[in-house]
Every structure is written in C-alpha cells, then in structure tokens.
Motif scaffolding. Sequence first.
Motif, PDB file in Angstrom:
ATOM      1  N   THR A  99       0.815  -1.208   0.000  1.00 23.30           N
ATOM      2  CA  THR A  99       0.000   0.000   0.000  1.00 23.30           C
ATOM      3  C   THR A  99       0.849   1.258   0.000  1.00 23.30           C
ATOM      4  OG1 THR A  99      -0.094  -0.076   2.404  1.00 23.30           O
ATOM      5  CG2 THR A  99      -1.870  -1.124   1.200  1.00 23.30           C
ATOM      6  N   GLN A 100       1.964   1.211   0.728  1.00 22.31           N
ATOM      7  CA  GLN A 100       2.790   2.409   0.794  1.00 22.31           C
ATOM      8  C   GLN A 100       3.393   2.726  -0.568  1.00 22.31           C
ATOM      9  OE1 GLN A 100       2.550  -0.057   3.148  1.00 22.31           O
ATOM     10  NE2 GLN A 100       4.337   0.225   4.471  1.00 22.31           N
ATOM     11  N   ILE A 102       2.200   2.076  -3.571  1.00 17.68           N
ATOM     12  CA  ILE A 102       1.229   2.633  -4.494  1.00 17.68           C
ATOM     13  C   ILE A 102       0.819   4.034  -4.067  1.00 17.68           C
ATOM     14  CG2 ILE A 102      -1.064   2.306  -5.479  1.00 17.68           C
ATOM     15  CD1 ILE A 102      -0.546  -0.692  -5.290  1.00 17.68           C
ATOM     16  N   ALA A 103       0.680   4.218  -2.774  1.00 13.99           N
ATOM     17  CA  ALA A 103       0.312   5.544  -2.285  1.00 13.99           C
ATOM     18  C   ALA A 103       1.404   6.544  -2.641  1.00 13.99           C
ATOM     19  CB  ALA A 103       0.093   5.504  -0.783  1.00 13.99           C
ATOM     20  N   ARG A 104       2.634   6.110  -2.487  1.00 14.12           N
ATOM     21  CA  ARG A 104       3.755   7.002  -2.810  1.00 14.12           C
ATOM     22  C   ARG A 104       3.754   7.338  -4.300  1.00 14.12           C
ATOM     23  NH1 ARG A 104      10.101   5.426  -2.232  1.00 14.12           N
ATOM     24  NH2 ARG A 104      10.933   7.426  -2.926  1.00 14.12           N
ATOM     25  N   ASN A 106       1.177   7.297  -6.287  1.00 12.37           N
ATOM     26  CA  ASN A 106       0.043   8.181  -6.539  1.00 12.37           C
ATOM     27  C   ASN A 106       0.387   9.620  -6.237  1.00 12.37           C
ATOM     28  OD1 ASN A 106      -2.376   7.092  -7.589  1.00 12.37           O
ATOM     29  ND2 ASN A 106      -2.575   5.838  -5.761  1.00 12.37           N
TER      30      ASN A 106
END
Lengths: 139, 591
Positions: A99-100, A102-104, A106
Amino acid sequence: MFDFLGIKKRTDKVKILVIDDEPNIVQTLQDRLEMNDYEVVTAGNGKEGLKKALQEKPDVILLDVIMPIMDGHEMLEVLRKQPDGNFSSVIMLTARSQTQDIARANACGIDDYIVKPFDLSELLEKIEVVVESRKAVAK
Amino acid sequence: MVKIAELIRDDGSEESWECELVVSGDTPVGDVLEQIVEKECEFVGVSSEDEGEPKVISRDDVVRSVLEELNNVQDEVFEVYRQIDEGVIREYGLFAEGTSWVEREKNRLEVAIENISEGVIIFDREGKVGRVNNSAKNLLGLRMDADSEEIFTEVEAIGLKELMSSKGNYHGSGGRSIKVKVGADKILQMRWTEIIDSRENHLGRIVLLRDATDEIEVEKAKSDFIMSISHELRTPLTSIQNSVSNILAGVTGKVSLKTREYLDTMKEDCHRFADLINGLLDMAKLEAGNMPVNRKVMNMSAVIDEMISVFEKEAESKGIEVFSSIEGHIPPIYADPQRIGQVLWNLLSNAIKFTDSDGGRVKVHCVECEDNVVTSVEDTGIGIAANQQKYIFNKFHQVGRQAGAGYKGTGLGLAICEGIIGMHGGSIWVESRENEGSKFFFSLPKSEPGSVLSNHLGILAERCRREDDKFAMLVARFDFPEDQQTQLRGIVRALTSNILAECDHLMVNNDDMVIQTGDFEVIFIVREIQRGHIEAITQKIHKIVENRLRKNCGEAPIVPMFGMSFYPGDSDSAGELEKTARENMEKMFES
C-alpha cells in the motif's frame, strides 16, 4: 495475429518508453507493443529512463519500480519536477502491491498501475485507456 | 432442592425460596458464586436465626456486589457482605461464619488481580476509571503510587476513552482488541469487554493490556521477508508469462497446434504459480495486520452472482450444478467487495474441487439474520472428517491427493478467508459430514456507514496524534436542481456509485477510505503519509469527477460540491471534522 480491438494499424503515432531492469521483460514488452504498432524506446534503469523521458517525450511511460541506481519512485519524483515533466502519462509496473508503494506513486502522479505478473492484454488495454484520455485532454 | 430462605412478613404471610445448591460450611465465596451461576439460582437467601427480617439477596446482587467491591465503591456492599456473613443459617450450611473469612476471599481476588501479568483496568458504569492493577500502571508508564487523576490522564492520552466509546463490531463476540502505541516505542495489545449481568444491565468495562512490542517486531520481520521473496519470485515469472503470451499472440510467427497446447498449459501453470505467491503475500499481510480493506456499501447477491458465473464453465464441464439461493431481501453490508469476492471464490473453488462429477450440487445461500448477513456454500462432496474439522482453517493445511486429480492447492485459502472475514468483524465456520458434503458459513455484520465512519475516524485520529501526522476529510456531493429531481435522480445515483468505484483504486493506504454516505454523496478520508499525498489524491478525484461528468452526464445541470477539513488543524476532535467539511463546501469546478 490481431491482438487488441482487432486493430493492427494505428492511425496515430504513439510513443512508449519502457523502463525495466530485467532485459527479458523489456524485450517481451517491446515485441508485443511493436506488434501493436506502437513506437517503442527503452531504458534499463531509472537514471537512463529519466534521460530518455526528457529526450524522447514519450506519450506513455511503462515504469518498473525496483531498479538499481535509481528506482521507479525516485525517477518519477525527479521527472515531475522538471519543466515539461508532466508531459508523459505513467503506468507503473510493480511487483510489490504494498500500500505504501502505491500511495507514494500516486503522490507523484501515475495514471495507472499494474501488478506483476500481469496479463499482457490487460496492460495493452490500460495503455489504450491512457492514450484515449490524453487525446480527450488535448482537445 | 433445598430450602434456603424464608420470609415471614408482618402480616403473617410467608414466602420461601429454594435452590439446588450444595455447599458446606466453609466453602469459599468464590466457589459459592460459581455454583450459583452454574445452577442459575435466582436467589440466595440469607436469614438470621436469631431475630429480624430475613434478607433476600438475588444472585445478581451478589455478582454485582463482587464487582462493585472491586471498585471500592459502595458501603452497602460491605453491609451486604457483613449481613451474609453474620446471617448464616447453620442448618442449611450455606456460608461459613466469621467476617475474617469474607475478608480473606476479598483479599484472594485482589491478590489475583494484582499479580497477573496482564494489565487490568476496570471502568465503572459511568466510564470512570475504577481500578488499575500494578501491571497496567507499569505498561502505561505510570508510577506505582499514581493517583486516579494521573491514571485518568494517561488513559485519555492514549485515546482509550475515545476508542472504547465508539460503537461497532470488531470481533464477533466477546470483546474488541486493538494495538495502541504508548510512549516512543512500546506497543500494547488492548482487549476489552463489557461487564453485563444476567439482566443485560451494563455494569462497566474491563480492559486487559499486554506488551506486544516484541511480537510486532517479529511479525514485521517475517512479513518484510515474505514481501521481498514475493518480489524475487514475481520477476522471472513475469518474464516467462510475457514470453508465453507473446508466442501465443504470434510475435514469433505461426504457432502449431501442439505448440499452442503446450503454451496454454504453461500459461495456466504461470497463473497457478502467481496464485501461490499472492496467497503467501495475502497471508503475510493479514498476519502483519497490513491488509488494506476498502469497505463500501455492497450487495452480497451481486457478488454471489458474479462469483458463480466465474465458475459456470468449470462446473458444467465437471457435470456439477452450481446455483444461488437468496432468501428474501438481503440488506446491503459494508465490506470490501473484492475481498468478500475472494472469500467466495475460495469457497466455491473448494466446493467444486471436492465434489464428484456428474450429479454433484453446489448451492450458495444467503439470508439476513438479526445482526448479520449469513452466506453459505454447500456442496455434495467428500466432506470433512469430524476430527479434521478443527484444523482446516489452519495455514498450510492441505487435503491430500485423495481429493482427486488436480493440484493440492496452497493450503492457504481457508486461512485467508478466515483472516478476511475476521477483519470485517464476522465469523466463518463449517458443518460437514464425510461422504455427504460440506457447508461453509460466513457471517458479516450489518453496519451502516455512519458508525463505520466514526469508528474509523476515532482510530485514525489516535494514530495521527501519536505519529504527528495529519489527515483530511473530503466530502463530495452532487447537487442538482429540485425541479429536475425525477429526471436526474437516477443519473446522479449512478454517477455517485461510478465515482465511488473509480476512486476506489486511489485508496490503497490502509488508513485511506472512501465511503458512500448517501445516494448522492461520497466521503473520502485521506491520510498524509508523505508530503503532497492529500493534494495528489484530491487532484485525482477532481479529474475522475470531471471525466465522469463529461462522459455520463453531458449537459445536465449537475453541480459537484466539495468540502474539505483537516485533522488536526480544523478541529481537535475527529467527530467535528464532518461539520467543518460541510461548512467549507463550495463548487468543485469554476463554472
């Protein structure tokens, strides 16, 4: 062989930059994309990828994450900070769907991502979607 | 039955109570309590053989008074004890004599609570801190002689009160559990349950604390290891899969029939391998508490239908009938449709795998129960031996080759199902008989968006407070003119759920959430895990809304409204955020 929407000849010229440190992945992507009439340029790491991105101004960048010297995240961050850095759309090829990560990604502005191992036809669809939305924005 | 008490009133009328209780003179009160509870006696009668009105004490009074006793709250309690103690009926031999005996028992309980290694905090009915044992003080970093003021401050500081006051299901029954950071580097595991008497009166709460710091580190190390191995495995697999795909697509030229057959098999094997890696990764995420669950209002029947259609071909080729049986109206549940789909996929896959061809049946049933929606997957397969049933949800438990041809599977499927259902606050279980078939059930709590949202906010606020972070609440509403309600209603409703689905893939951080709070309204919670994250997400949301509006609504006079608020900053309390966000609402785009 018709791969995709039954269209073999493209009327538009779409340039794609493939950045991945696995030579075979670069090769297979290039072969498939060229068969679908995309123009392909390649790079084997983030640093080279950055150079090519600014030089070639591709419509779409297929960007691997884990790479030596400069990884995908870093490269994207640096790219977006350049003037004209927002020209290319980016699809991230990630083997980690943390998750980190992909969040990064994004946060730096990717247009889509796909998790390895992926279906090549699915990737082709995503590329098409991105290309279409670029055309829509350009109007 | 033993007559244990008699009440003779002023007017001469009599009442007597009986109970089936066998105790001797010097039975400790703890044991008596146990027996009372076990045998479900309504009353414990006490009468003085000398004079005065016999006191009748109900079982609940005794239980309650033991609890209140621990809180050092009421004097009457001591009075009750004293009366019980003094008013022993020698003939019925219910209680031992002597006040010192009561004291002894009281001390016994106290010593027990003081000395267990878990921290114990007892809250009374009003939510005030009643009792804190030494272990709890230790774990919270308080001095042994800390007074109730200091205790209370610390309890509030770690967000205990806020967390505990929020409603919502985190575990099926028994209580709730959460990890809380205390100080710079300590992580505590907190479990709490309500104390409720037999008449369902709320007496207080009991919280148990445990130091989980080491455990978390080990879990993290394990999970990091699995994550990096997964990456190493995925890279060559991608290469192989791509090559096979390219050959099949004709990149190397024409492909003979035999070659195509080989390649198709290779493609399947690649998928199997990918499944294995994904299964390991899911398991690692679940164990590390790191699995992102993106909940939304979803319909069980839609997911059931979708999953059944995935297996239609396979079932047909095996001669097995797969069908759904939805009982009545199923209310929407608040869950992650992808993960619930994953659970159904696993259960259906197993059902079909373990059911013999020709004439086998797999039925998916769904029904609304009091607090939950219960779904079941039932097959007419080989079943599970009774002595095996308790192991099947374990990791890596596999059914051997006797299941028939085809691969064994990773043994992770059911463990992952259990993890996913657990994360949603539900339960999963099985009923099965060998050679007759199995029926797997799972329940999911009916939850409405409002309470889930406030739950999430409470936990997120605590996390941000501890880690000095911020998060934002974004409220997106789609307004349209009143007089065009009938025409536009359907369009806007579809627009809202479309946007919900599209924005879903943006919410990959564990703490981020998008939730539909109304027919025409969506709320986003975005945590700033890296500078610019909130802004990037906001921009994306704008882009998505714009695209959707243009694509689906054309010229319709729909006005998206957008309101944002930050925590901390706009409000000290997570609960106030929504109000502020709504006050800040303005048109999403310049017209």
